[in-house]
Write a protein that holds these residues in place. Structure first.
Motif, PDB file in Angstrom:
ATOM      1  N   GLY A  78       2.250 -10.755  10.617  1.00  0.00           N
ATOM      2  CA  GLY A  78       2.380  -9.373  10.201  1.00  0.00           C
ATOM      3  C   GLY A  78       1.903  -8.366  11.214  1.00  0.00           C
ATOM      4  O   GLY A  78       1.671  -8.672  12.388  1.00  0.00           O
ATOM      5  N   THR A 116       5.995 -15.291   5.754  1.00  0.00           N
ATOM      6  CA  THR A 116       5.560 -14.038   5.140  1.00  0.00           C
ATOM      7  C   THR A 116       5.395 -12.994   6.240  1.00  0.00           C
ATOM      8  O   THR A 116       4.662 -13.210   7.198  1.00  0.00           O
ATOM      9  CB  THR A 116       4.231 -14.253   4.394  1.00  0.00           C
ATOM     10  OG1 THR A 116       4.460 -15.152   3.303  1.00  0.00           O
ATOM     11  CG2 THR A 116       3.685 -12.943   3.867  1.00  0.00           C
ATOM     12  N   PHE A 118       4.451  -8.906   6.731  1.00  0.00           N
ATOM     13  CA  PHE A 118       3.864  -7.838   5.926  1.00  0.00           C
ATOM     14  C   PHE A 118       2.991  -6.920   6.777  1.00  0.00           C
ATOM     15  O   PHE A 118       2.695  -7.215   7.931  1.00  0.00           O
ATOM     16  CB  PHE A 118       3.024  -8.447   4.802  1.00  0.00           C
ATOM     17  CG  PHE A 118       1.726  -9.062   5.276  1.00  0.00           C
ATOM     18  CD1 PHE A 118       0.509  -8.512   4.906  1.00  0.00           C
ATOM     19  CD2 PHE A 118       1.719 -10.193   6.092  1.00  0.00           C
ATOM     20  CE1 PHE A 118      -0.693  -9.063   5.343  1.00  0.00           C
ATOM     21  CE2 PHE A 118       0.528 -10.752   6.528  1.00  0.00           C
ATOM     22  CZ  PHE A 118      -0.675 -10.180   6.152  1.00  0.00           C
ATOM     23  N   HIS A 119       2.596  -5.803   6.163  1.00  0.00           N
ATOM     24  CA  HIS A 119       1.623  -4.901   6.775  1.00  0.00           C
ATOM     25  C   HIS A 119       0.231  -5.257   6.255  1.00  0.00           C
ATOM     26  O   HIS A 119       0.012  -5.326   5.043  1.00  0.00           O
ATOM     27  CB  HIS A 119       1.937  -3.441   6.423  1.00  0.00           C
ATOM     28  CG  HIS A 119       3.156  -2.900   7.089  1.00  0.00           C
ATOM     29  ND1 HIS A 119       3.282  -2.828   8.450  1.00  0.00           N
ATOM     30  CD2 HIS A 119       4.301  -2.386   6.570  1.00  0.00           C
ATOM     31  CE1 HIS A 119       4.459  -2.289   8.756  1.00  0.00           C
ATOM     32  NE2 HIS A 119       5.094  -2.029   7.642  1.00  0.00           N
ATOM     33  N   GLN A 120      -0.698  -5.441   7.159  1.00  0.00           N
ATOM     34  CA  GLN A 120      -2.080  -5.769   6.819  1.00  0.00           C
ATOM     35  C   GLN A 120      -2.656  -4.803   5.780  1.00  0.00           C
ATOM     36  O   GLN A 120      -3.327  -5.210   4.834  1.00  0.00           O
ATOM     37  CB  GLN A 120      -2.891  -5.732   8.110  1.00  0.00           C
ATOM     38  CG  GLN A 120      -4.390  -5.833   8.010  1.00  0.00           C
ATOM     39  CD  GLN A 120      -5.046  -5.362   9.295  1.00  0.00           C
ATOM     40  OE1 GLN A 120      -4.483  -4.531  10.019  1.00  0.00           O
ATOM     41  NE2 GLN A 120      -6.223  -5.887   9.608  1.00  0.00           N
ATOM     42  N   ALA A 122      -1.379  -3.335   3.403  1.00  0.00           N
ATOM     43  CA  ALA A 122      -0.832  -3.464   2.053  1.00  0.00           C
ATOM     44  C   ALA A 122      -1.582  -4.501   1.223  1.00  0.00           C
ATOM     45  O   ALA A 122      -1.321  -4.640   0.022  1.00  0.00           O
ATOM     46  CB  ALA A 122       0.652  -3.834   2.127  1.00  0.00           C
ATOM     47  N   VAL A 123      -2.525  -5.213   1.845  1.00  0.00           N
ATOM     48  CA  VAL A 123      -3.276  -6.267   1.149  1.00  0.00           C
ATOM     49  C   VAL A 123      -4.758  -5.905   1.195  1.00  0.00           C
ATOM     50  O   VAL A 123      -5.458  -6.204   2.172  1.00  0.00           O
ATOM     51  CB  VAL A 123      -3.021  -7.647   1.804  1.00  0.00           C
ATOM     52  CG1 VAL A 123      -3.753  -8.744   1.047  1.00  0.00           C
ATOM     53  CG2 VAL A 123      -1.527  -7.949   1.849  1.00  0.00           C
ATOM     54  N   CYS A 354       9.029  -5.887   3.739  1.00  0.00           N
ATOM     55  CA  CYS A 354       7.572  -5.671   3.678  1.00  0.00           C
ATOM     56  C   CYS A 354       7.035  -5.833   2.259  1.00  0.00           C
ATOM     57  O   CYS A 354       5.949  -6.382   2.061  1.00  0.00           O
ATOM     58  CB  CYS A 354       7.224  -4.289   4.213  1.00  0.00           C
ATOM     59  SG  CYS A 354       7.471  -4.125   5.987  1.00  0.00           S
ATOM     60  N   ALA A 355       7.788  -5.355   1.280  1.00  0.00           N
ATOM     61  CA  ALA A 355       7.351  -5.473  -0.115  1.00  0.00           C
ATOM     62  C   ALA A 355       7.299  -6.942  -0.538  1.00  0.00           C
ATOM     63  O   ALA A 355       6.342  -7.381  -1.204  1.00  0.00           O
ATOM     64  CB  ALA A 355       8.295  -4.685  -1.024  1.00  0.00           C
ATOM     65  N   ARG A 358       4.333  -8.459   1.250  1.00  0.00           N
ATOM     66  CA  ARG A 358       3.081  -8.006   0.613  1.00  0.00           C
ATOM     67  C   ARG A 358       2.792  -8.815  -0.641  1.00  0.00           C
ATOM     68  O   ARG A 358       1.660  -9.269  -0.859  1.00  0.00           O
ATOM     69  CB  ARG A 358       3.206  -6.526   0.261  1.00  0.00           C
ATOM     70  CG  ARG A 358       2.024  -5.957  -0.523  1.00  0.00           C
ATOM     71  CD  ARG A 358       2.462  -4.710  -1.269  1.00  0.00           C
ATOM     72  NE  ARG A 358       3.502  -5.003  -2.255  1.00  0.00           N
ATOM     73  CZ  ARG A 358       4.441  -4.142  -2.644  1.00  0.00           C
ATOM     74  NH1 ARG A 358       4.497  -2.934  -2.132  1.00  0.00           N
ATOM     75  NH2 ARG A 358       5.338  -4.512  -3.557  1.00  0.00           N
ATOM     76  N   ASP A 359       3.806  -8.994  -1.482  1.00  0.00           N
ATOM     77  CA  ASP A 359       3.600  -9.726  -2.738  1.00  0.00           C
ATOM     78  C   ASP A 359       3.215 -11.174  -2.476  1.00  0.00           C
ATOM     79  O   ASP A 359       2.316 -11.722  -3.142  1.00  0.00           O
ATOM     80  CB  ASP A 359       4.870  -9.663  -3.593  1.00  0.00           C
ATOM     81  CG  ASP A 359       5.172  -8.255  -4.106  1.00  0.00           C
ATOM     82  OD1 ASP A 359       4.264  -7.399  -4.038  1.00  0.00           O
ATOM     83  OD2 ASP A 359       6.311  -8.019  -4.554  1.00  0.00           O
ATOM     84  N   ARG A 362      -0.409 -11.156  -1.066  1.00  0.00           N
ATOM     85  CA  ARG A 362      -1.415 -10.818  -2.076  1.00  0.00           C
ATOM     86  C   ARG A 362      -1.624 -11.952  -3.076  1.00  0.00           C
ATOM     87  O   ARG A 362      -2.732 -12.133  -3.594  1.00  0.00           O
ATOM     88  CB  ARG A 362      -1.031  -9.538  -2.817  1.00  0.00           C
ATOM     89  CG  ARG A 362      -1.221  -8.281  -2.001  1.00  0.00           C
ATOM     90  CD  ARG A 362      -1.613  -7.105  -2.873  1.00  0.00           C
ATOM     91  NE  ARG A 362      -2.971  -7.230  -3.410  1.00  0.00           N
ATOM     92  CZ  ARG A 362      -3.497  -6.389  -4.275  1.00  0.00           C
ATOM     93  NH1 ARG A 362      -2.788  -5.354  -4.709  1.00  0.00           N
ATOM     94  NH2 ARG A 362      -4.721  -6.544  -4.721  1.00  0.00           N
TER      95      ARG A 362
END
Length: 379
Positions: A78, A116, A118-120, A122-123, A354-355, A358-359, A362
């Motif tokens: 990410g 996965t 993602f943006h850091q 977002a978690v 990204c969503a 993120r899911d 998380r």
């Protein structure tokens, strides 16, 4: 000239490395597979377009790792956007860089179906675990880190205990290695692919994991292993005494994944070499510019330095040498460049990726932070 063979990038993993036994530092040399049940993790900062050094030093290895057939393994990659603000950025520029960084990962071949992404930021579990780790990490360990000194524009023998240095150093710059440890351990990662310049931070991560496990009488956090990526550090084309960087005021020093063939050719033509005539050979002290371009060829082809030099026996002069380097780079980035342009025009798709990432992230992080809270009495 099209590169026909699949580039061999990664280290031969013994299956025993799925546990916490074995060496904590492994050189990435020959790829035969990731041990089952591994968690491979790494982040890259959002600095806009990915340049050649980023690509060879990190992302290409991520792609090869994520394509391995490894039952039960997770691949988590990410954007380290929280780390990006240790030195404040213009908000609109940072937002654009975050989108461009995700587009660059996808354009470089990472698949959201296999890993996965993602943006850091977002978690939120990253920052919660970072605080728990801050409370068990000594100032002495942070002071011994070298990268905060360069970020704070201090010499390498500087000490945070010096009043002048302390006044000039933001707390985020000093403490961000703790956040790096939390980034890794919130997913209980087993392996982290990095370049040489991040090895010290992974030593700190192992130290923090050991301290936590000892303090709370647990074996919850694994002792993560360093995977040293095969490519040597790619240096500035114009000044090979420093590494390739987007922030270099001379933009001819840096090649981007999105550069057109014409721009790549122009930058390589202007690359610093030397006046030595005759065969091309590798000698970083004597011939830093030529050696840097040999490193580029090695990174692109997956061949050792000796193999690259042997392959260059036909080269008669610097022009032939540079033309060869140009051809390899243009071919490597051809599809990446076209895909990047399509992706940056489709922000909704980037947001969707990204969503989803993120899911997924998380789900793992929230389960692990629940266990951490229970261990420290915060449940």
């Amino acid at each position: 000239m099209k590169i026909q063979s699949k580039v061999v990038l990664l280290h031969r993993f013994a299956r025993s490395y799925a546990t916490t036994g074995g060496s904590t530092v492994q050189h990435v040399a020959k790829f035969e597979g990731v041990p089952p049940q591994s968690t491979i993790f790494s982040l890259i900062q959002p600095t806009g377009n990915i340049h050649l050094g980023n690509y060879l030093g990190a992302i290409r290895s991520w792609k090869e790792l994520s394509e391995s057939d490894s039952p039960g393994s997770k691949f988590i990659f990410g954007i380290a956007d929280l780390h990006a603000i240790t030195l404040p950025k213009d908000p609109q520029t940072l937002k654009r860089f975050r989108h461009e960084a995700i587009a660059s990962l996808l354009a470089s071949g990472l698949s959201p179906e296999k890993c996965t992404i993602f943006h850091q930021s977002a978690v939120p579990e990253h920052t919660e675990l970072s605080w728990y780790f801050t409370c068990i990490t000594s100032m002495g360990n942070l002071n011994r880190m070298t990268q905060w000194k360069s970020k704070a524009q201090q010499v390498q023998n500087s000490s945070i205990y010096d009043d002048r240095v302390m006044e000039a150093t933001k707390a985020g710059v000093l403490c961000y290695p703790i956040l790096q440890a939390a980034d890794i351990l919130i997913y209980r990662a087993t392996h982290v692919p990095v370049g040489d310049d991040q090895s010290q931070h992974l030593e700190l991560t192992r130290g923090i994991a050991n301290t936590f496990n000892h303090t709370y009488k647990t074996k919850f956090f694994p002792i993560v292993k360093t995977l040293l990526t095969p490519s040597k550090k790619i240096l500035s084309l114009r000044n090979p005494s420093k590494k390739m960087s987007k922030s270099d005021p001379d933009q001819n020093s840096c090649i981007y994944v999105t550069d057109s063939p014409e721009i790549v050719a122009k930058k390589i033509r202007k690359a610093t070499t030397d006046s030595i005539q005759g065969p091309i050979y590798y000698a970083p002290e004597e011939r830093p510019g030529v050696s840097n371009l040999i490193n580029v060829i090695s990174g692109l082809t997956g061949k050792s330095i000796d193999e690259v030099v042997a392959d260059l026996h036909w080269v008669k002069d610097h022009k032939q040498f540079k033309d060869h380097v140009t051809e390899l780079i243009v071919e490597e980035f051809r599809e990446n460049r076209e895909m990047y342009q399509r992706l940056t025009a489709d922000i909704s798709y980037l947001d969707e990726v990204c969503a989803r990432g993120r899911d997924n992230a998380r789900e793992i992080a929230s389960a692990n932070i629940a266990q951490v809270r229970k261990l420290i009495g915060m449940d």
